[in-house]
Write an enzyme that holds these catalytic residues in place. Structure first.
Site, PDB file in Angstrom:
ATOM      1  N   ASP A  74      -8.980   5.295   4.139  1.00 23.98           N
ATOM      2  CA  ASP A  74      -8.664   5.610   5.539  1.00 23.98           C
ATOM      3  C   ASP A  74      -9.920   5.503   6.406  1.00 23.98           C
ATOM      4  O   ASP A  74     -10.978   6.052   6.078  1.00 23.98           O
ATOM      5  CB  ASP A  74      -8.106   7.035   5.601  1.00 23.98           C
ATOM      6  CG  ASP A  74      -7.397   7.340   6.912  1.00 23.98           C
ATOM      7  OD1 ASP A  74      -7.750   6.748   7.952  1.00 23.98           O
ATOM      8  OD2 ASP A  74      -6.488   8.188   6.898  1.00 23.98           O
ATOM      9  N   THR A 122      -3.578   6.460  11.867  1.00 22.33           N
ATOM     10  CA  THR A 122      -3.391   6.482  10.411  1.00 22.33           C
ATOM     11  C   THR A 122      -1.945   6.284   9.978  1.00 22.33           C
ATOM     12  O   THR A 122      -1.639   5.391   9.181  1.00 22.33           O
ATOM     13  CB  THR A 122      -3.932   7.795   9.837  1.00 22.33           C
ATOM     14  OG1 THR A 122      -5.341   7.852  10.068  1.00 22.33           O
ATOM     15  CG2 THR A 122      -3.653   7.907   8.338  1.00 22.33           C
TER      16      THR A 122
END
Length: 464
Positions: A78, A115
């Site tokens: 991420d 995200t």
């Protein structure tokens, strides 16, 4: 009287060299014949030996296959901004690049570059307006008034068909390890087996996650070995939000991700299956620094229009306003906000563009869902928005969510495996292409999606 002279290279008075004695000539001839015969016999023996020996691949040793099916391990780091791989030595990531394919100038995220929308776009091949996850949290379902939260597993929010559902539908075993959206039961994917659908536990160390993946390949029953693994790491995003993309904490986080890639490679190598597994390493978005002096305050618009806090679903980098006023239409609000910006009296106002949803730039594909609020504001790179200076959450740090054309929002795509070309560089592409690529590797039909055959055509080896 004749004049005699002696050639410089002669020692016999200028005459031609004499023939060697007959016995010496015979010996020389016999020796030459023996040597010629020896060479001929050796060559013949070598031909026999090498004609029966197996061919040798200097790069990947040919061994008997242990897996009887194609396998894909999809890894997400991420917030791994493109370029992070050059901030510090990353030998394991570089190995994947050297022995596989990569997006040479980075992977382009979908908008908003957040995200949850991006992880679910990678998983489904759909843009957010179609898969329904139009933000990380806080957006509204206008039909019910419900607000989306990150931990919700209600299938009504998660549209489309993620790759683990596609795998299950085609009789393949999948293992998901904290990938956003993977805990949602959909179709054949029930997420009822804790061994194959891991529930997010942030406290679990990264190395334990890798060990969990490797352990799944130790099943004695080959049918229980997953064909698809989706593994998620929340770093370096968590550090990026705190300190921005240029801090030494980011460098340490990148090193840790590289170590985890190395741990996976070594574990697969120890099991003698490394060259049977397709590894795909991606990120969901990039990261950019932002600080307090780069802030727009909604209260500065009050001379033209009062924006109530309960109208605002998201503040930055994407401003989302769903008005509850019966007197003002979305069009009225946008007109007044743009009038305020054009006045020059709103601090940093020139770095905010406000649109009616239907007028939002078409290239961002962010208008075709009623979950997207009717008023959308787009901030310039590195800028943020707050209600007022009393609501400031931090002075400096990092964020993402900005225009996906920005280079700072790009991430990485790297792939290595038996079906994947080596040292192949491809131009940047949007991450909705990855879903079709995985289905090609797994040799299963894809669900309807927004991707194309581009990535498979460029990266997969041609059938022989």
């Amino acid at each position: 009287m004749p004049h005699s002279s002696t050639p410089l290279l002669s020692s016999n008075g200028g005459r031609l060299p004499q023939s060697p004695p007959k016995t010496l000539f015979t010996k020389l001839l016999f020796t030459i014949l023996l040597l010629t015969a020896a060479v001929a016999i050796s060559a013949a023996a070598a031909a026999v030996i090498f004609s029966t020996a197996p061919s040798i691949n200097l790069r990947r040793k040919s061994v008997a296959k242990k897996l009887n099916k194609p396998v894909v391990i999809l890894i997400s780091a991420d917030g791994f901004r493109f370029g992070y791989q050059f901030k510090t030595p990353t030998p394991n990531i570089q190995r994947l690049i050297l022995e596989g394919s990569e997006a040479e100038l980075g992977l382009i995220p979908v908008f908003p570059t957040k995200t949850f929308p991006n992880h679910y776009s990678i998983a489904t091949g759909l843009y957010p307006a179609r898969h329904g996850i139009v933000g990380d949290d806080g957006f509204t379902d206008p039909a019910t008034g419900d607000k989306f939260k990150k931990d919700t597993v209600d299938p009504k929010w998660w549209l489309g068909e993620p790759i683990w559902e596609t795998a299950a539908k085609n009789g393949l075993k999948a293992l998901t390890y904290y990938w956003p959206g993977s805990e949602v039961p959909k179709g054949k994917w029930t997420c009822s087996d804790d061994d194959y659908c891991k529930k997010f536990a942030k406290a679990e160390k990264f190395d334990k996650r890798v060990e969990g993946v490797l352990k799944s390949f130790d099943n004695s029953n080959k049918a229980d070995v997953p064909s698809l693994v989706a593994l998620y790491f929340e770093d370096p995003d968590s550090q990026g939000h705190k300190v921005g993309p240029d801090d030494r904490n980011i460098t340490a986080a990148i090193s840790l991700i590289d170590q985890m890639v190395g741990k996976l490679i070594e574990g697969l190598k120890d099991r003698e299956i490394l060259d049977e597994v397709n590894i795909i390493l991606v990120g969901d978005h990039g990261m950019v620094s932002n600080c307090v002096e780069k802030t727009v305050f909604l209260d500065d618009f009050s001379e033209w229009i009062e924006i109530n806090s309960d109208w605002v679903e998201t503040y930055f980098p994407v401003l989302g306003i769903r008005p509850k006023s019966t007197k003002l239409t979305p069009k009225n609000i946008v007109e007044q906000m743009n009038k305020a910006i054009n006045s020059g009296k709103v601090k940093n106002g020139e770095y905010l563009k406000v649109y009616l949803k239907e007028d939002f730039p078409a290239r961002l594909k962010y208008s075709g869902s009623d979950r997207i609020p009717p008023i959308v504001g787009l901030l310039d790179e590195g800028y943020k928005l707050e209600k007022n200076n009393k609501t400031m959450r931090h002075l400096c740090g990092g964020d993402h969510g900005y225009d996906n054309e920005l280079f700072s929002m790009r991430s990485i795509f790297i792939a290595r495996g038996p079906e994947i070309k080596e040292k192949e560089k491809v131009e940047s592409f949007v991450n909705v292409e990855i879903y079709n690529f995985i289905t090609k590797l797994l040799k299963i039909p894809a669900a309807e999606n927004d991707g194309t055959a581009f990535l498979a055509d460029r990266v997969l080896k041609r059938s022989r």
